[in-house]
Design a protein around this motif. Structure first.
Motif, PDB file in Angstrom:
ATOM      1  N   ARG B  55       0.832  -1.200   0.000  1.00 47.11           N
ATOM      2  CA  ARG B  55       0.000   0.000   0.000  1.00 47.11           C
ATOM      3  C   ARG B  55       0.872   1.257   0.000  1.00 47.11           C
ATOM      4  N   LYS B  56       1.921   1.200   0.801  1.00 49.52           N
ATOM      5  CA  LYS B  56       2.824   2.340   0.931  1.00 49.52           C
ATOM      6  C   LYS B  56       3.494   2.647  -0.408  1.00 49.52           C
ATOM      7  N   ASN B  57       3.790   1.587  -1.157  1.00 53.70           N
ATOM      8  CA  ASN B  57       4.405   1.775  -2.474  1.00 53.70           C
ATOM      9  C   ASN B  57       3.367   2.035  -3.553  1.00 53.70           C
ATOM     10  N   SER B  58       2.124   2.321  -3.117  1.00 53.82           N
ATOM     11  CA  SER B  58       1.026   2.639  -4.040  1.00 53.82           C
ATOM     12  C   SER B  58       0.811   1.583  -5.108  1.00 53.82           C
ATOM     13  N   VAL B  59       1.018   0.311  -4.751  1.00 55.62           N
ATOM     14  CA  VAL B  59       0.714  -0.762  -5.699  1.00 55.62           C
ATOM     15  C   VAL B  59      -0.808  -0.836  -5.863  1.00 55.62           C
ATOM     16  N   ASP B  60      -1.240  -0.985  -7.097  1.00 53.16           N
ATOM     17  CA  ASP B  60      -2.674  -1.096  -7.365  1.00 53.16           C
ATOM     18  C   ASP B  60      -3.161  -2.449  -6.842  1.00 53.16           C
ATOM     19  N   LEU B  61      -4.028  -2.416  -5.826  1.00 53.72           N
ATOM     20  CA  LEU B  61      -4.449  -3.666  -5.194  1.00 53.72           C
ATOM     21  C   LEU B  61      -5.799  -4.157  -5.695  1.00 53.72           C
ATOM     22  N   ARG B  62      -6.349  -3.509  -6.708  1.00 55.53           N
ATOM     23  CA  ARG B  62      -7.588  -4.035  -7.250  1.00 55.53           C
ATOM     24  C   ARG B  62      -7.325  -5.419  -7.852  1.00 55.53           C
ATOM     25  N   PRO B  63      -8.290  -6.319  -7.893  1.00 59.66           N
ATOM     26  CA  PRO B  63      -9.696  -6.124  -7.553  1.00 59.66           C
ATOM     27  C   PRO B  63     -10.024  -6.225  -6.056  1.00 59.66           C
ATOM     28  N   LEU B  64      -9.044  -6.245  -5.177  1.00 58.24           N
ATOM     29  CA  LEU B  64      -9.381  -6.186  -3.760  1.00 58.24           C
ATOM     30  C   LEU B  64     -10.153  -4.892  -3.518  1.00 58.24           C
ATOM     31  N   ALA B  65     -11.184  -4.949  -2.691  1.00 56.47           N
ATOM     32  CA  ALA B  65     -11.997  -3.767  -2.438  1.00 56.47           C
ATOM     33  C   ALA B  65     -11.475  -3.051  -1.198  1.00 56.47           C
ATOM     34  N   ALA B  66     -11.155  -1.778  -1.353  1.00 57.69           N
ATOM     35  CA  ALA B  66     -10.674  -1.012  -0.205  1.00 57.69           C
ATOM     36  C   ALA B  66     -11.785  -0.927   0.839  1.00 57.69           C
ATOM     37  N   MET B  85      -6.550  -7.346   9.186  1.00 57.59           N
ATOM     38  CA  MET B  85      -6.132  -6.854   7.867  1.00 57.59           C
ATOM     39  C   MET B  85      -5.804  -8.005   6.930  1.00 57.59           C
ATOM     40  N   ALA B  86      -5.012  -8.953   7.443  1.00 60.01           N
ATOM     41  CA  ALA B  86      -4.574 -10.062   6.584  1.00 60.01           C
ATOM     42  C   ALA B  86      -5.746 -10.976   6.244  1.00 60.01           C
ATOM     43  N   THR B  87      -6.648 -11.172   7.203  1.00 59.57           N
ATOM     44  CA  THR B  87      -7.791 -12.051   6.947  1.00 59.57           C
ATOM     45  C   THR B  87      -8.735 -11.419   5.931  1.00 59.57           C
ATOM     46  N   GLY B  88      -8.811 -10.098   5.943  1.00 53.22           N
ATOM     47  CA  GLY B  88      -9.630  -9.401   4.958  1.00 53.22           C
ATOM     48  C   GLY B  88      -9.265  -9.825   3.533  1.00 53.22           C
ATOM     49  N   ASP B  94      -9.184  -5.167   0.765  1.00 53.86           N
ATOM     50  CA  ASP B  94      -7.964  -4.458   1.122  1.00 53.86           C
ATOM     51  C   ASP B  94      -8.325  -3.693   2.385  1.00 53.86           C
ATOM     52  N   LEU B  95      -8.212  -4.392   3.517  1.00 52.26           N
ATOM     53  CA  LEU B  95      -8.801  -3.908   4.763  1.00 52.26           C
ATOM     54  C   LEU B  95      -7.824  -3.026   5.534  1.00 52.26           C
ATOM     55  N   ASP B  96      -8.303  -1.865   5.899  1.00 53.98           N
ATOM     56  CA  ASP B  96      -7.519  -0.971   6.728  1.00 53.98           C
ATOM     57  C   ASP B  96      -8.254  -0.860   8.058  1.00 53.98           C
ATOM     58  N   VAL B  97      -7.525  -1.002   9.153  1.00 47.36           N
ATOM     59  CA  VAL B  97      -8.170  -0.944  10.459  1.00 47.36           C
ATOM     60  C   VAL B  97      -7.857   0.402  11.109  1.00 47.36           C
ATOM     61  N   VAL B  98      -8.904   1.112  11.497  1.00 51.40           N
ATOM     62  CA  VAL B  98      -8.731   2.386  12.193  1.00 51.40           C
ATOM     63  C   VAL B  98      -9.151   2.166  13.638  1.00 51.40           C
ATOM     64  N   GLU B  99      -8.176   2.206  14.542  1.00 50.22           N
ATOM     65  CA  GLU B  99      -8.504   1.902  15.928  1.00 50.22           C
ATOM     66  C   GLU B  99      -8.767   3.170  16.720  1.00 50.22           C
ATOM     67  N   ALA B 100      -9.836   3.135  17.490  1.00 51.17           N
ATOM     68  CA  ALA B 100     -10.044   4.205  18.456  1.00 51.17           C
ATOM     69  C   ALA B 100      -8.998   4.015  19.554  1.00 51.17           C
ATOM     70  N   GLU B 101      -8.744   5.058  20.317  1.00 52.01           N
ATOM     71  CA  GLU B 101      -7.782   4.936  21.404  1.00 52.01           C
ATOM     72  C   GLU B 101      -8.234   3.853  22.382  1.00 52.01           C
ATOM     73  N   PHE B 102      -7.263   3.219  23.035  1.00 53.04           N
ATOM     74  CA  PHE B 102      -7.547   2.156  23.992  1.00 53.04           C
ATOM     75  C   PHE B 102      -8.550   2.612  25.057  1.00 53.04           C
ATOM     76  N   ASN B 103      -9.591   1.812  25.238  1.00 53.51           N
ATOM     77  CA  ASN B 103     -10.570   2.047  26.300  1.00 53.51           C
ATOM     78  C   ASN B 103     -11.237   3.415  26.226  1.00 53.51           C
ATOM     79  N   GLN B 104     -11.545   3.870  25.022  1.00 50.25           N
ATOM     80  CA  GLN B 104     -12.194   5.175  24.860  1.00 50.25           C
ATOM     81  C   GLN B 104     -13.568   4.997  24.215  1.00 50.25           C
ATOM     82  N   VAL B 105     -14.295   3.987  24.673  1.00 50.90           N
ATOM     83  CA  VAL B 105     -15.570   3.679  24.030  1.00 50.90           C
ATOM     84  C   VAL B 105     -16.554   4.842  24.169  1.00 50.90           C
ATOM     85  N   ALA B 106     -16.752   5.282  25.412  1.00 47.87           N
ATOM     86  CA  ALA B 106     -17.756   6.321  25.666  1.00 47.87           C
ATOM     87  C   ALA B 106     -17.342   7.630  24.990  1.00 47.87           C
ATOM     88  N   GLN B 107     -16.039   7.956  25.078  1.00 50.68           N
ATOM     89  CA  GLN B 107     -15.558   9.188  24.451  1.00 50.68           C
ATOM     90  C   GLN B 107     -15.807   9.153  22.942  1.00 50.68           C
TER      91      GLN B 107
END
Lengths: 85, 623
Positions: B55-66, B85-88, B94-107
């Protein structure tokens, strides 16, 4: 320290696990290797490392034992102690 | 036995040269191939690293769906997010995981701040475990216990709804895994106010939160299969706040990705069964009807009977069944007709392919007869060589590895999670039957002297109506699942669909079709957006079951009729190509539209002037 055939053999057995977890196939470790010496060896990798070693050797470490580890030598000692018991 | 599940035994074991192949991988196809092995947590992390590098090298990853998955948790998610990510990749993402901060559910839910703001999030996983719930266990105080349950569920509901409306994304909400320990032994779960009582009741309420916008991840079911005492690794929780034992990251990630995949419309529709040593024990050609092992009284016969039971259960869930066997047709059918212990009968089988061609060709033929894509097919065969051939020839088909003991065939098939679902409509229940009718229609067609008389013999009746609340779930399902006959492949959530119903600038159509062989249910959906005197066809999709029946012509006639009433004098429409909708490339040309322009990305814009529009005759009555 850590020159015994057992320790040398264990270091050899641990090396591929370290390489796997740190994602570095050329990684070389010795008893003196510390977390700071290795790229990718952060607190999360530490957990993955411990879990992988537990799985591979069929051992269990306590939280206190895990947090007391300062370098690979400590790990070798810990494994040796567990195996003696 | 839990190893079958935790080690993903339905996937082939990684090859010996996995390391080299990981080092050399360079594109989407390499990634996906490697992800289809049974990888452990460390191997998945490594693969995720490779994916990030590409991804960093901007390789075209289609037909994987972002796909961007937000993750909110009271525990450490960083250790399982590489596995996600890998299981995606296994599921074409082409799965990207965006994590909320640890233990910040209510926030994350209730404050203005959010880790997700400004990012286009496709779904949010809310992974809260019992440590993250304010469950006050006071054994014996039923009133307080019920209040505690209600409070917790209200909290989970509010968190889900807030995060969903902030991100405009659907939610995957995990249910709660109780701790392994019980205080009062067998009595513990029955006494109001104990932790296990509270969690049981919270889970019951969580299951009621399921909607088109909230899918429930049954992590409790997974943890129970693996063993609660294994799931909760107390040391790992104490050391790193890991919500479950790290070795389960692979199977957990697979369960999450199953839901993501089915929400994107990828689901398995058809189970193709081999016969000898799969559906029964022994070889019918050698052993004869009396010699094969099937039915009670013999352990091998019972094992194969379970395979049949499971196949029938799946059929009740809307999975169409087919047979592919290397046999003489007449001999292969004998047990279905004559063996008293067979559960499967010919009437359950939509397509029966017993011949000496290779299995891949047969599977292709079955897919064609049923108008199903290869990626919606699961193939069950005890023979490793056949499995290998099919995997090699038809990588789109899912082929589970099977252990040598037939007692485990069914369990392995089901553990693979092919038939994951996020909803179940009346149409789903009847789907297997509908596909079977379709196969009969195909028969009818080969008997009819020509196409015209065939279509006439079907006596088709189409019903047109705008979107409404009672059909919303089915409309949403079609919009999320249709890939082939879909001109623009735009996906809308059920909430957005409800908005469309209210929008005065939008005209919607849901179309149902019945014919002499039965009810096809809802088979087409259109969304038109009005701009002055122009209707822009935003969405036009149709179920492939009714392909080749001139339904699209009937639909055009109806649109034009209504458009003219509304004072519209021109239709504008788009064809947005995807790897899967080539089938409709000439759709608008065939309907008399002219090409306005073709864009660099392949999108074509078509238009049709309605002045002087001539209404043709189609063999479909409209109600």
């Amino acid at each position: 320290m850590h020159n015994s055939p057992e320790a040398v053999a264990m270091l050899k057995q641990l090396t591929p696990i370290f390489q796997d977890v740190m994602d570095d196939d050329d990684l070389v470790i010795s008893a003196a290797t510390k977390a700071e010496d290795v790229d990718n060896w952060d607190s999360l990798a530490q957990i993955r490392l411990v879990v992988s070693i537990e799985e591979a050797l069929g051992l269990r470490f306590s939280a206190a034992e895990i947090s007391a580890l300062q370098n690979v030598g400590d790990l070798l000692d810990l494994i040796a102690r567990k195996r003696d018991n | 036995m839990s190893q079958l599940i935790e080690n993903l035994h339905w996937l082939p074991a990684p090859p010996l040269d996995l390391k080299e192949r990981m080092q050399n991988l360079s594109d989407a196809s390499d990634l996906r191939q490697i992800a289809n092995y049974a990888l452990d947590t460390n191997q998945l992390s490594k693969l995720a690293g490779k994916l990030k590098a590409l991804r960093k090298n901007s390789v075209d990853l289609r037909p994987l769906a972002a796909f961007k998955l937000g993750v909110v948790s009271n525990a450490t998610t960083k250790l399982f997010s590489p596995a996600l990510m890998a299981t995606g990749l296994r599921y074409g993402l082409d799965l990207d995981v965006v994590e909320a901060e640890f233990n910040q559910v209510a926030q994350e839910a209730f404050s203005e701040e959010s880790s997700f703001i400004g990012k286009r999030i496709d779904a949010v996983l809310i992974a809260i475990d019992y440590h993250g719930l304010a469950l006050t266990a006071i054994p014996g105080d039923e009133e307080r216990a019920r209040k505690s349950v209600a409070d917790c569920v209200a909290y989970l509901k509010a968190v889900s709804e807030k995060i969903s409306s902030k991100t405009n994304a659907p939610i995957i909400l995990q249910n709660i895994v109780p701790p392994a320990e019980s205080f009062l032994g067998s009595f513990d779960p029955f006494l109001p106010g104990t932790l296990s009582w509270l969690i049981t009741h919270v889970n019951h309420e969580i299951s009621q939160l399921a909607s088109s916008n909230i899918s429930i991840l049954n992590v409790l079911g997974l943890a129970s299969n693996l063993g609660l005492a294994n799931w909760h690794d107390l040391t790992q929780w104490n050391v790193g706040k890991l919500p479950f034992s790290l070795k389960y990251a692979s199977i957990y990630a697979d369960h999450v990705c199953r839901i993501l995949s089915v929400r994107r419309g990828k689901s398995k529709r058809c189970l193709i069964l081999d016969l000898d040593n799969t559906v029964w024990g022994g070889i019918i050609g050698d052993d004869g009807v009396d010699g094969i092992l099937i039915g009670n009284g013999d352990p091998t016969g019972e094992a194969h009977l379970q395979v049949q039971q499971i196949a029938l259960e799946l059929r009740n869930c809307g999975i169409v069944l087919a047979i592919s066997s290397k046999n003489e047709d007449a001999i292969a059918r004998l047990p279905f007709r004559e063996h008293p212990d067979m559960l499967l009968r010919e009437e359950h089988i939509a397509v029966f392919q017993a011949n000496w061609s290779d299995k891949a060709s047969n599977i292709r033929a079955i897919a064609q007869t049923l108008s199903l894509g290869l990626e919606s097919i699961v193939f069950l065969d005890d023979n490793p060589a056949e499995r290998l051939q099919v995997r090699k020839e038809l990588p789109e088909v899912s082929v589970p590895e099977l252990p040598s003991d037939p007692a485990l065939f069914g369990r392995t098939l089901l553990a693979a999670g092919y038939f994951e679902s996020v909803g179940f409509s009346a149409e789903d229940r009847q789907r297997a039957e509908m596909y079977q009718q379709n196969a009969r229609r195909a028969d009818l067609m080969s008997n009819a002297s020509d196409m015209e008389s065939y279509l006439a013999s079907l006596a088709m009746v189409a019903t047109f109506a705008p979107f409404d609340a009672s059909s919303r779930a089915r409309i949403a399902q079609l919009i999320s699942k249709s890939n082939q006959f879909n001109l623009t492949t735009k996906r809308y959530s059920e909430i957005e669909i409800a908005q469309l119903e209210q929008d005065p600038q939008v005209t919607t159509f849901q179309i149902r079709l019945t014919d002499s062989l039965g009810d096809n249910g809802m088979i087409s959906v259109l969304i038109c957006r009005k701009q002055d005197k122009v209707w822009d066809i935003d969405t036009w999709l149709m179920s492939c079951r009714v392909l080749g029946r001139r339904l699209e012509e009937a639909v055009l006639l109806e649109i034009v009729k209504l458009a003219k009433v509304e004072g519209v004098d021109r239709l504008v429409a788009r064809y947005i190509p995807t790897p899967r909708n080539i089938i409709v490339k000439d759709h608008y040309r065939k309907l008399g539209f002219t090409l306005l322009n073709a864009q660099a990305d392949g999108t074509e814009i078509w238009q049709r002037d309605l002045n002087g529009f001539e209404y043709g005759v189609v063999p479909i009555a409209v109600r």
